[in-house]
Enzyme design. Structure first.
Site, PDB file in Angstrom:
ATOM      1  N   SER A  81       0.822  -1.220   0.000  1.00 39.21           N
ATOM      2  CA  SER A  81       0.000   0.000   0.000  1.00 39.21           C
ATOM      3  C   SER A  81       0.849   1.260   0.000  1.00 39.21           C
ATOM      4  CB  SER A  81      -0.924   0.006   1.221  1.00 39.21           C
ATOM      5  OG  SER A  81      -0.141   0.071   2.404  1.00 39.21           O
ATOM      6  N   LYS A 106      15.427  -8.181  11.404  1.00 39.21           N
ATOM      7  CA  LYS A 106      16.047  -8.263  10.074  1.00 39.21           C
ATOM      8  C   LYS A 106      17.213  -9.261  10.079  1.00 39.21           C
ATOM      9  CE  LYS A 106      13.345  -5.268   7.983  1.00 39.21           C
ATOM     10  NZ  LYS A 106      12.307  -5.735   7.047  1.00 39.21           N
ATOM     11  N   TYR A 125      14.005  -3.917  15.832  1.00 39.37           N
ATOM     12  CA  TYR A 125      13.954  -3.870  14.361  1.00 39.37           C
ATOM     13  C   TYR A 125      15.147  -4.627  13.774  1.00 39.37           C
ATOM     14  CZ  TYR A 125      14.004  -2.070   9.594  1.00 39.37           C
ATOM     15  OH  TYR A 125      14.025  -1.980   8.215  1.00 39.37           O
ATOM     16  N   SER A 160      14.949  -7.450   3.760  1.00 35.18           N
ATOM     17  CA  SER A 160      15.596  -7.140   5.028  1.00 35.18           C
ATOM     18  C   SER A 160      15.978  -5.668   5.002  1.00 35.18           C
ATOM     19  CB  SER A 160      16.807  -8.059   5.214  1.00 35.18           C
ATOM     20  OG  SER A 160      17.490  -7.749   6.400  1.00 35.18           O
TER      21      SER A 160
END
Ligand code: NAP
Length: 273
Positions: free
Chosen positions: A13, A150, A146, A132
């Site tokens: 989106s 990853k 975060y 990633s």
């Protein structure tokens, strides 16, 4: 025949996912694009927009079932792109938000991949493109969870690749560097939201915010650039484990992997931490 090739893209989106949906469709692919704000996904020229919340198992199953029903069981490529930064002090981010970070950036990709693999193995072909970040190897303060998601995605993708390659399926990683999108704004809004009342980490949030703003103003990568990298990762006849947009991104990852202590020194100098 590329006309019939089918790609599923999550987080379509906005940003890279939206640009990738447009690019693949322009190149004749059948695109199934998912996000929570499904109304923001264009519904034309070969793009089918589907509601998707990657943190929700029922939503993940419905997404994959809808694609398989429409394509007679075919999914050539899945791009696990949905993601965001739950930034904030590692000490203070509520555990519910820590879990949501992993549910979105890691477990969502894991579950969707489990759901598409039977069709890919049956076809003896398939590509799993996992988005990633250079932040899977380098890091900055406030990004503990975060970066952990990853790094996890990268290790998981590498193991998966070994397990599925004999079935004709490959799992690869794209590592974007700083790129124009909503990512930075969302990460910094989260960093402020996650500060507890009277937190001792307020000055650190201000420093990181200023550093990110400086980086954003000097960054030249666009989401459209990264869409091209996604396409390369999805179609490369000789898949590589890592794809980068810029030489500098590749170099910084290589440096971090070979000299892990260097980044800590650089952060001390830049952020005085
Ligand atoms: N921009 C950068 O500098 C940068 C650098 C390195 C890596 N990345 C990574 O690149 C990927 C794309 O990010 P972007 O920069 O394009 O950011 P963005 O503009 O914020 O787009 C993120 C997309 O992820 C979707 N998303 C978030 N949570 C979701 C959920 N629970 N279920 C389904 N979709 C969800 C959002 O859609 P809805 O909110 O509508 O669901 C949106 O479409 C992310 O994995 C990000 O970590 C970005």
């Amino acid at each position: 025949m590329t006309e019939n090739r089918v790609v599923a893209i999550t987080g379509a989106s906005n940003g890279m996912g939206l640009e990738a949906a447009t690019l693949f469709a322009a190149r004749g692919w059948r695109v199934f694009a998912g996000a929570r704000r499904v109304e923001r996904i264009p519904q034309d020229n070969g793009i089918v927009a589907l509601p998707l919340d990657v943190t929700d198992s029922a939503s993940n199953s419905a997404f994959v079932e809808a694609i398989l029903a429409a394509t007679d069981g075919r999914i050539d490529v899945i791009i696990n792109n949905a993601g965001y930064g739950e930034f904030g002090p590692a000490e203070e981010i509520p555990m519910a938000e820590v879990r949501r970070q992993f549910e979105t950036n890691f477990f969502g990709a894991v579950e969707l991949t489990q759901l598409v693999l039977p069709a890919m193995r049956k076809a003896a072909a398939g590509r799993i493109v996992n988005v990633s970040s250079i932040g899977g190897d380098i890091y900055m303060p406030l990004g503990a969870y975060y970066h952990a998601t990853k790094a996890a995605l990268q290790q998981w993708s590498d193991v998966l690749d070994v397990e599925v390659s004999s079935f004709g399926v490959r799992s690869v990683i794209v590592q974007p560097g700083g790129t124009e999108s909503a990512w930075g704004e969302i990460a910094m809004a989260n960093a402020e939201k996650n500060l507890r009342e009277g937190s001792p980490y307020g000055p650190l949030v201000a420093k990181v915010k200023a550093a990110l703003a400086r980086q954003a103003s000097s960054s030249s990568a666009t989401s459209a650039d990264l869409a091209q990298v996604f396409f390369r990762a999805a179609t490369d006849p000789k898949p590589k484990s890592r794809y980068f947009n810029a030489l500098g991104d590749r170099a910084v990852v290589k440096l971090a992997r070979t000299t892990p202590g260097l980044l800590r020194v650089a952060l001390s100098r830049i952020l005085k931490v």
